[in-house]
Design a protein around this motif. Sequence first.
Motif, PDB file in Angstrom:
ATOM      1  N   ASP A 187     -45.942 -66.837  94.677  1.00  0.00           N
ATOM      2  CA  ASP A 187     -46.665 -67.771  95.539  1.00  0.00           C
ATOM      3  C   ASP A 187     -46.776 -67.236  96.963  1.00  0.00           C
ATOM      4  O   ASP A 187     -47.820 -67.368  97.611  1.00  0.00           O
ATOM      5  N   ALA A 188     -45.686 -66.642  97.446  1.00  0.00           N
ATOM      6  CA  ALA A 188     -45.703 -66.077  98.793  1.00  0.00           C
ATOM      7  C   ALA A 188     -46.710 -64.938  98.896  1.00  0.00           C
ATOM      8  O   ALA A 188     -47.397 -64.787  99.914  1.00  0.00           O
ATOM      9  N   ALA A 189     -46.798 -64.129  97.851  1.00  0.00           N
ATOM     10  CA  ALA A 189     -47.779 -63.041  97.849  1.00  0.00           C
ATOM     11  C   ALA A 189     -49.192 -63.600  97.929  1.00  0.00           C
ATOM     12  O   ALA A 189     -50.026 -63.137  98.727  1.00  0.00           O
ATOM     13  N   ARG A 190     -49.481 -64.608  97.109  1.00  0.00           N
ATOM     14  CA  ARG A 190     -50.819 -65.223  97.143  1.00  0.00           C
ATOM     15  C   ARG A 190     -51.113 -65.820  98.516  1.00  0.00           C
ATOM     16  O   ARG A 190     -52.215 -65.639  99.065  1.00  0.00           O
ATOM     17  N   TYR A 191     -50.139 -66.507  99.082  1.00  0.00           N
ATOM     18  CA  TYR A 191     -50.324 -67.146 100.387  1.00  0.00           C
ATOM     19  C   TYR A 191     -50.640 -66.113 101.463  1.00  0.00           C
ATOM     20  O   TYR A 191     -51.545 -66.307 102.289  1.00  0.00           O
ATOM     21  N   ASN A 192     -49.902 -65.013 101.467  1.00  0.00           N
ATOM     22  CA  ASN A 192     -50.126 -63.996 102.488  1.00  0.00           C
ATOM     23  C   ASN A 192     -51.451 -63.271 102.300  1.00  0.00           C
ATOM     24  O   ASN A 192     -52.101 -62.910 103.287  1.00  0.00           O
ATOM     25  N   VAL A 193     -51.861 -63.068 101.060  1.00  0.00           N
ATOM     26  CA  VAL A 193     -53.183 -62.465 100.828  1.00  0.00           C
ATOM     27  C   VAL A 193     -54.272 -63.395 101.348  1.00  0.00           C
ATOM     28  O   VAL A 193     -55.255 -62.955 101.974  1.00  0.00           O
ATOM     29  N   GLU A 194     -54.099 -64.691 101.112  1.00  0.00           N
ATOM     30  CA  GLU A 194     -55.067 -65.656 101.630  1.00  0.00           C
ATOM     31  C   GLU A 194     -55.120 -65.646 103.154  1.00  0.00           C
ATOM     32  O   GLU A 194     -56.144 -66.026 103.747  1.00  0.00           O
TER      33      GLU A 194
ATOM     34  N   GLN B  66     -53.488 -57.198 102.975  1.00  0.00           N
ATOM     35  CA  GLN B  66     -54.233 -56.306 102.083  1.00  0.00           C
ATOM     36  C   GLN B  66     -53.309 -55.473 101.201  1.00  0.00           C
ATOM     37  O   GLN B  66     -53.741 -54.858 100.237  1.00  0.00           O
ATOM     38  N   ILE B  67     -52.038 -55.447 101.549  1.00  0.00           N
ATOM     39  CA  ILE B  67     -50.978 -54.834 100.749  1.00  0.00           C
ATOM     40  C   ILE B  67     -49.788 -55.777 100.832  1.00  0.00           C
ATOM     41  O   ILE B  67     -49.454 -56.272 101.909  1.00  0.00           O
ATOM     42  N   ILE B  68     -49.156 -56.040  99.697  1.00  0.00           N
ATOM     43  CA  ILE B  68     -47.923 -56.837  99.675  1.00  0.00           C
ATOM     44  C   ILE B  68     -46.756 -55.900  99.394  1.00  0.00           C
ATOM     45  O   ILE B  68     -46.785 -55.112  98.445  1.00  0.00           O
ATOM     46  N   ASP B  69     -45.726 -55.991 100.226  1.00  0.00           N
ATOM     47  CA  ASP B  69     -44.527 -55.176 100.047  1.00  0.00           C
ATOM     48  C   ASP B  69     -43.356 -56.102  99.725  1.00  0.00           C
ATOM     49  O   ASP B  69     -43.148 -57.106 100.408  1.00  0.00           O
ATOM     50  N   ILE B  70     -42.603 -55.775  98.686  1.00  0.00           N
ATOM     51  CA  ILE B  70     -41.445 -56.581  98.288  1.00  0.00           C
ATOM     52  C   ILE B  70     -40.179 -55.956  98.858  1.00  0.00           C
ATOM     53  O   ILE B  70     -39.935 -54.753  98.680  1.00  0.00           O
ATOM     54  N   ASN B  71     -39.375 -56.767  99.503  1.00  0.00           N
ATOM     55  CA  ASN B  71     -38.144 -56.281 100.126  1.00  0.00           C
ATOM     56  C   ASN B  71     -36.988 -56.312  99.132  1.00  0.00           C
ATOM     57  O   ASN B  71     -36.512 -57.377  98.757  1.00  0.00           O
ATOM     58  N   MET B  72     -36.563 -55.122  98.715  1.00  0.00           N
ATOM     59  CA  MET B  72     -35.315 -54.985  97.969  1.00  0.00           C
ATOM     60  C   MET B  72     -34.457 -53.915  98.637  1.00  0.00           C
ATOM     61  O   MET B  72     -33.665 -53.238  97.991  1.00  0.00           O
ATOM     62  N   GLY B  73     -34.634 -53.801  99.976  1.00  0.00           N
ATOM     63  CA  GLY B  73     -33.913 -52.775 100.707  1.00  0.00           C
ATOM     64  C   GLY B  73     -33.029 -53.284 101.819  1.00  0.00           C
ATOM     65  O   GLY B  73     -32.128 -52.569 102.260  1.00  0.00           O
ATOM     66  N   CYS B  74     -33.263 -54.505 102.300  1.00  0.00           N
ATOM     67  CA  CYS B  74     -32.491 -55.004 103.438  1.00  0.00           C
ATOM     68  C   CYS B  74     -31.023 -55.176 103.055  1.00  0.00           C
ATOM     69  O   CYS B  74     -30.711 -55.846 102.071  1.00  0.00           O
TER      70      CYS B  74
ATOM     71  N   VAL C 171     -54.371 -57.371  95.262  1.00  0.00           N
ATOM     72  CA  VAL C 171     -54.178 -56.274  96.206  1.00  0.00           C
ATOM     73  C   VAL C 171     -53.003 -55.419  95.728  1.00  0.00           C
ATOM     74  O   VAL C 171     -52.196 -55.866  94.903  1.00  0.00           O
ATOM     75  N   PRO C 172     -52.876 -54.185  96.228  1.00  0.00           N
ATOM     76  CA  PRO C 172     -51.736 -53.349  95.819  1.00  0.00           C
ATOM     77  C   PRO C 172     -50.409 -53.974  96.248  1.00  0.00           C
ATOM     78  O   PRO C 172     -50.302 -54.587  97.315  1.00  0.00           O
ATOM     79  N   VAL C 173     -49.409 -53.795  95.393  1.00  0.00           N
ATOM     80  CA  VAL C 173     -48.059 -54.265  95.691  1.00  0.00           C
ATOM     81  C   VAL C 173     -47.141 -53.053  95.767  1.00  0.00           C
ATOM     82  O   VAL C 173     -47.142 -52.201  94.868  1.00  0.00           O
ATOM     83  N   THR C 174     -46.383 -52.963  96.847  1.00  0.00           N
ATOM     84  CA  THR C 174     -45.431 -51.875  97.023  1.00  0.00           C
ATOM     85  C   THR C 174     -44.019 -52.456  97.014  1.00  0.00           C
ATOM     86  O   THR C 174     -43.818 -53.667  97.123  1.00  0.00           O
ATOM     87  N   LEU C 175     -43.045 -51.580  96.895  1.00  0.00           N
ATOM     88  CA  LEU C 175     -41.653 -52.009  96.790  1.00  0.00           C
ATOM     89  C   LEU C 175     -40.794 -51.138  97.683  1.00  0.00           C
ATOM     90  O   LEU C 175     -40.932 -49.916  97.685  1.00  0.00           O
ATOM     91  N   LYS C 176     -39.897 -51.774  98.449  1.00  0.00           N
ATOM     92  CA  LYS C 176     -38.941 -51.058  99.289  1.00  0.00           C
ATOM     93  C   LYS C 176     -37.551 -51.265  98.703  1.00  0.00           C
ATOM     94  O   LYS C 176     -37.107 -52.402  98.511  1.00  0.00           O
ATOM     95  N   ILE C 177     -36.844 -50.158  98.419  1.00  0.00           N
ATOM     96  CA  ILE C 177     -35.512 -50.236  97.824  1.00  0.00           C
ATOM     97  C   ILE C 177     -34.554 -49.306  98.551  1.00  0.00           C
ATOM     98  O   ILE C 177     -34.943 -48.545  99.437  1.00  0.00           O
TER      99      ILE C 177
END
Length: 328
Positions: free
Chosen positions: A81-88, A92-100, A134-140
């Motif tokens: 849902d957060a990804a959809r909200y931010n795209v709206e 243009q790119i969604i990055d998922i935080n798995m690194g903090c 949109v493309p989804v990236t991941l930070k680990i």
Amino acid sequence: MRIGSHDISPPLILAPMAGVTDKPFRQLCKRMGAGLAVSEMTTSDPRLWNTRKSLHRMDHVGEPAPISVQIAGYDPAMLADAARYNVEHGAQIIDINMGCPAKKVCNVYAGSALLQDEPLVERIVTAVVKAVDVPVTLKIRTGWNRANRNGVTIARIAENAGIAALAVHGRTRADLYEGDAEYETIAAIKQAVRIPVLANGDIDSPAKAREVLRLTGADGLLIGRAAQGRPWIFREVAHYLQTGQILATPPPDEVCRILLGHLDALHAFYGEVQGVRIARKHLGWYAKDRPENAAFRTVVNRAESAAEQIRLTREYFASLQAPGALAA
């Protein structure tokens, strides 16, 4: 390097940093040569999307494309849902935080805490990729601790789920930011997947950037803490990688122009009171590691208004131009 349909050139990315990579700083780093600048992490909890902090973090008006927004959380449906909200709202790119590695993030089972639960990682990345066009990236990170470096496994999960690019910090969650980053795991990840891999961790000079690329075979680099107070590091690294030559350090008058522009942007974005307060840490970073700039810290501590902050900054840099003054 490409992330989805976006050409990231140069493949040098401002790493997401909470409390640092706001819109004024992202715009500055892009002007200074970053090919992409990732937002501060935004919460996946919809109850917080309309807070003042979240509204600032989700403000992308006038920001150069591509706009990359990092989301954080632990629940696949909420993250989707957060990804959809931010795209709206412009992402243009969604990055998922798995690194903090921060305790307040890991204690709610978000950030790098997720690396302990590979099935949950799979559910999250699958849900987010399916949620947006949109493309989804991941930070680990390389793993949860040194006994559990599962970065290669996480990378394969991410690739199979449709993640478009993977950024890897060369430390485990347990390492926090201590010790030296290790690049062997990043190199192993690069060999294990076909998607772009970005190396992160301790990249603080053009020479170190080239060395990390050599050691990891990565497609690009994330630069974080080294850009604080030194946003021109991106053009320095890009120039060195392209030509093998070191750019001269910006002279005091150029540093002054960069800093004054940054101050103006902060004051305009946050308003005077909050802008002056937030600018203080940036002023401190501009002065860090330069003994001759110890006097500049008085600007950080003395200024109570935007006009005073700008005046003291101008006066300080003017004093550096005076005969006999130390160069900045």
